[in-house]
Scaffold this motif. Sequence first.
Motif, PDB file in Angstrom:
ATOM      1  N   GLU A 117      -4.738  23.635  16.573  1.00 51.98           N
ATOM      2  CA  GLU A 117      -5.384  24.871  15.964  1.00 51.98           C
ATOM      3  C   GLU A 117      -4.038  25.663  15.630  1.00 51.98           C
ATOM      4  OE1 GLU A 117      -7.870  28.974  16.977  1.00 51.98           O
ATOM      5  OE2 GLU A 117      -7.505  27.427  18.534  1.00 51.98           O
ATOM      6  N   LEU A 118      -2.996  25.534  16.063  1.00 48.91           N
ATOM      7  CA  LEU A 118      -1.703  26.172  15.980  1.00 48.91           C
ATOM      8  C   LEU A 118      -1.394  25.655  14.556  1.00 48.91           C
ATOM      9  CD1 LEU A 118       0.314  28.022  17.119  1.00 48.91           C
ATOM     10  CD2 LEU A 118       1.536  26.255  17.704  1.00 48.91           C
ATOM     11  N   LEU A 119      -1.360  24.269  14.151  1.00 43.96           N
ATOM     12  CA  LEU A 119      -0.995  23.841  13.021  1.00 43.96           C
ATOM     13  C   LEU A 119      -2.061  24.143  11.700  1.00 43.96           C
ATOM     14  CD1 LEU A 119       0.047  20.284  14.143  1.00 43.96           C
ATOM     15  CD2 LEU A 119       1.257  22.250  14.340  1.00 43.96           C
ATOM     16  N   ALA A 120      -3.183  24.689  12.180  1.00 43.64           N
ATOM     17  CA  ALA A 120      -4.166  24.934  10.892  1.00 43.64           C
ATOM     18  C   ALA A 120      -4.043  26.309  10.317  1.00 43.64           C
ATOM     19  CB  ALA A 120      -5.414  24.587  11.588  1.00 43.64           C
ATOM     20  N   ILE A 165       1.745  25.697  23.654  1.00 40.28           N
ATOM     21  CA  ILE A 165       0.441  26.020  24.540  1.00 40.28           C
ATOM     22  C   ILE A 165       0.634  27.606  25.037  1.00 40.28           C
ATOM     23  CG2 ILE A 165      -0.284  25.888  27.306  1.00 40.28           C
ATOM     24  CD1 ILE A 165       1.086  22.844  26.888  1.00 40.28           C
ATOM     25  N   CYS A 166       1.660  28.111  25.304  1.00 39.32           N
ATOM     26  CA  CYS A 166       1.822  29.630  25.502  1.00 39.32           C
ATOM     27  C   CYS A 166       1.139  30.362  24.256  1.00 39.32           C
ATOM     28  CB  CYS A 166       3.135  29.917  25.803  1.00 39.32           C
ATOM     29  SG  CYS A 166       3.608  31.956  26.004  1.00 39.32           S
ATOM     30  N   ILE A 167       1.643  30.407  23.111  1.00 45.46           N
ATOM     31  CA  ILE A 167       1.079  30.760  22.042  1.00 45.46           C
ATOM     32  C   ILE A 167      -0.279  30.623  21.782  1.00 45.46           C
ATOM     33  CG2 ILE A 167       1.134  30.993  19.524  1.00 45.46           C
ATOM     34  CD1 ILE A 167       4.037  30.264  19.834  1.00 45.46           C
ATOM     35  N   LEU A 168      -1.021  29.457  22.090  1.00 46.41           N
ATOM     36  CA  LEU A 168      -2.546  29.530  21.793  1.00 46.41           C
ATOM     37  C   LEU A 168      -3.188  30.222  23.010  1.00 46.41           C
ATOM     38  CD1 LEU A 168      -2.848  25.754  20.735  1.00 46.41           C
ATOM     39  CD2 LEU A 168      -3.356  27.866  19.441  1.00 46.41           C
TER      40      LEU A 168
END
Length: 301
Positions: A117-120, A165-168
């Motif tokens: 999701e972070l890459l999207a 992981i932390c950011i998500l």
Amino acid sequence: MPKRTVRLLSGREYFNNWDDFSIFVNRNAESYELTEHHHDFLEMSYVSEGTGYHHTGDEVMPVSAGDLFVIPIGASHVFRPGSTAKDRQLIVYNCLTSMENATKILELVPGGDELRELLAFNEIMHYRDLDGEAKGWFERLYREYAVERTGRETALYAGMLQLMICILRIHEATVEGAPPPPSSGVDHVLSLLHSQFSRALTVEELAGELGIGERQFQRLFVKHTGLTPIKYLQRIRIQEACRLLRSTHRRIHDISAAVGYTDIAFFNGLFKKITGTTPREYRQSHASMTMSAEGTEDIDS
């Protein structure tokens, strides 16, 4: 209205090897030298110190310590300091990686699909780091990147995964309409510890923030952090002492008092217990690390 100049920054300017090792990390004092820009890589940025502004197209957002950004490919932006005074610099950590590299890592790691999701993201995402966890990962990544040591590449990949992981998790906790996580009460206490670490905070006061007894609070805190409240506070204070040792010329006695310790002998002993070195040794080693990293080109994001 004059046409805005937006510069393209290429990852090939920052990555030693685009195909095999495309990670770049820096700690930058923002200035007015670089114009607004976009890039062909994923950027995760963290405001560590000072205040200023984040420009994205026609929008201008005030920023301060704890602001966290995810900037996808093609999104234009630039940070600007609020003051040019040396003691009020806007300090930003940047972690850059190619999308190909990030995708490859997630494919190889069990459970990596959860991080896609972070890459999207197709627009700049902004968050607040309430408990300092993201700051800790940026600082670790910077230290690993700055010095050639055994296992450096592995440590950088592992650190980048932890940061993602932390950011998500922060993203999920701030999505509109999302229910508060079970640990939200502890998160509030962690935020208090990080923002008021120099105060003489007591377990009784912290337990009162959640409206529960001291024993119940102690058990809950250890369950979520793995540390007692006192040990957690000690680590926050020593982390801040490390920052002051690296970035200022203040006397060690003054730094000890600034982080909440009036007993310099106790501070020195605790510092060595947690970091493995004395404050003086830590300052000297960081000075050497900074000199070795001076040849690395910075990105003024």
